[in-house]
Design an enzyme around this catalytic site. Structure first.
Site, short mmCIF file in Angstrom:
data_model
loop_
_atom_site.label_atom_id
_atom_site.label_comp_id
_atom_site.label_asym_id
_atom_site.label_seq_id
_atom_site.Cartn_x
_atom_site.Cartn_y
_atom_site.Cartn_z
N VAL A 1 -0.97 8.66 8.95
CA VAL A 1 -0.33 9.95 9.14
C VAL A 1 -0.40 10.44 10.58
CG1 VAL A 1 -2.40 11.29 8.54
CG2 VAL A 1 -0.14 12.26 8.12
N THR B 1 2.76 17.16 2.90
CA THR B 1 3.23 17.14 1.51
C THR B 1 2.71 18.33 0.70
OG1 THR B 1 1.41 15.64 0.98
CG2 THR B 1 3.56 14.65 1.41
N LYS C 1 -4.54 -1.95 -7.38
CA LYS C 1 -5.71 -2.28 -6.56
C LYS C 1 -6.99 -2.23 -7.40
CE LYS C 1 -5.40 -2.82 -2.44
NZ LYS C 1 -5.20 -4.09 -1.67
N LYS D 1 -7.82 4.87 -3.43
CA LYS D 1 -6.84 5.21 -4.46
C LYS D 1 -7.07 4.43 -5.76
CE LYS D 1 -3.26 6.61 -1.18
NZ LYS D 1 -4.20 6.68 -0.04
N ILE E 1 -9.68 -6.43 0.29
CA ILE E 1 -9.51 -5.09 0.85
C ILE E 1 -8.89 -4.19 -0.21
CG2 ILE E 1 -8.52 -3.71 2.70
CD1 ILE E 1 -10.46 -5.83 3.69
N SER E 2 -9.65 -3.20 -0.65
CA SER E 2 -9.17 -2.26 -1.65
C SER E 2 -8.94 -0.89 -1.02
CB SER E 2 -10.15 -2.20 -2.83
OG SER E 2 -9.59 -1.45 -3.90
N LYS F 1 0.80 -1.22 0.00
CA LYS F 1 0.00 0.00 0.00
C LYS F 1 0.84 1.27 0.00
CE LYS F 1 -0.53 0.49 5.03
NZ LYS F 1 -1.49 0.74 6.12
N SER G 1 -0.91 1.00 10.76
CA SER G 1 0.51 1.05 10.43
C SER G 1 0.75 1.98 9.26
CB SER G 1 1.00 -0.36 10.09
OG SER G 1 2.34 -0.34 9.65
#
Length: 253
Positions: A94, A111, A56, A44, A40-41, A2, A91
């Site tokens: 942010v 970012t 994905k 994004k 699990i998608s 991911k 995990s």
């Protein structure tokens, strides 16, 4: 896999893990007569701008293709996908990164000042998975109603204030630039998608359109190219895959 920037630099491995890996496990579940298969998608996968999102989306199409391929006379494995937004506290999420940066005295690195994301809690993500497995599915995509997207700078500001500090004074918020493959804004579904309520409050069903008739051949060609570990060729082939018209419905009179 991911991690968006890492997958940009390891295109073949992203395909082998996210696409070939999904197909292999789903086919094994169907062969064994499993009652349910849930992939699990991610948000994004909608109009993807990254290799991670594109793989994905290909995995979603693979699940839909396998769901449609099963004969009505056979025992059917109910296949479906669930799309996650950003899971708070998971995990690599942010929020824990920001909290570590705050504890270290800053700066908190963002970012892009306009970047937004959808967020869901760990209990919300678990509930979505458990509820989706009980619905009568044949290739559908489910997603949690996550409300409005949140600006990352707003999240950073709130976490600094919740720590008893002042943004821009005690803790600097530093804009470091978007990473390869990252979007400024994510979508939960495409503009053409048909979205319905389910029997569970807050859980939505996205009705997908059929994969192209030659999807099996396209998938096999993509996987064969990825096995060569030639990232440039794999990326080029990925860009030719049928992933941009996600959930587009046929025109009606």
């Amino acid at each position: 896999y991911k991690h968006v920037p890492m997958m940009e630099h390891n295109c073949s491995e992203a395909v082998l893990n996210n696409v070939l890996g999904t197909r292999t496990i789903a086919e094994a579940a169907i062969e064994c007569g499993a009652e349910r298969f849930l992939m699990i998608s991610t948000d994004k996968a909608v109009n993807p701008s990254s290799i991670m999102g594109a793989t994905k989306r290909m995995a979603e199409l693979t699940i839909q293709h396998l769901a449609m391929r099963q004969s009505e006379e056979e025992r059917i494995t109910r296949c479906a996908c669930v799309r996650f937004g950003n899971v708070m506290g998971s995990s690599g999420s942010v929020a824990p990164i920001f909290l570590r940066q705050i504890a270290a005295g800053g700066p908190v690195t963002v970012t892009h000042e306009e970047m937004t994301r959808y967020f869901m809690t760990i209990p919300g993500a678990v509930q979505l998975v458990l509820q989706a497995t009980t619905l009568a599915s044949n290739g559908e995509i489910y997603i949690l109603d996550m409300g409005d997207p949140v600006k990352i700078t707003t999240l950073a500001t709130r976490l600094i204030e919740m720590s008893g500090l002042r943004p821009g004074h005690d803790i600097e918020i530093r804009i470091v630039g978007a990473r390869p493959g990252e979007k400024l804004h994510e979508q939960l579904w495409s503009d053409f998608a048909r979205v319905d309520q389910t029997s569970f409050p807050g859980v939505l069903r996205i009705e997908p359109s059929p994969p192209p008739g030659d999807f099996h051949q396209q998938l096999a060609a993509l996987e064969a190219t990825a096995l060569t570990r030639n990232d440039e060729r794999t990326r080029k082939m990925m860009m030719e895959m049928p992933i941009s018209s996600e959930e587009a419905l046929p025109a009606t009179a």
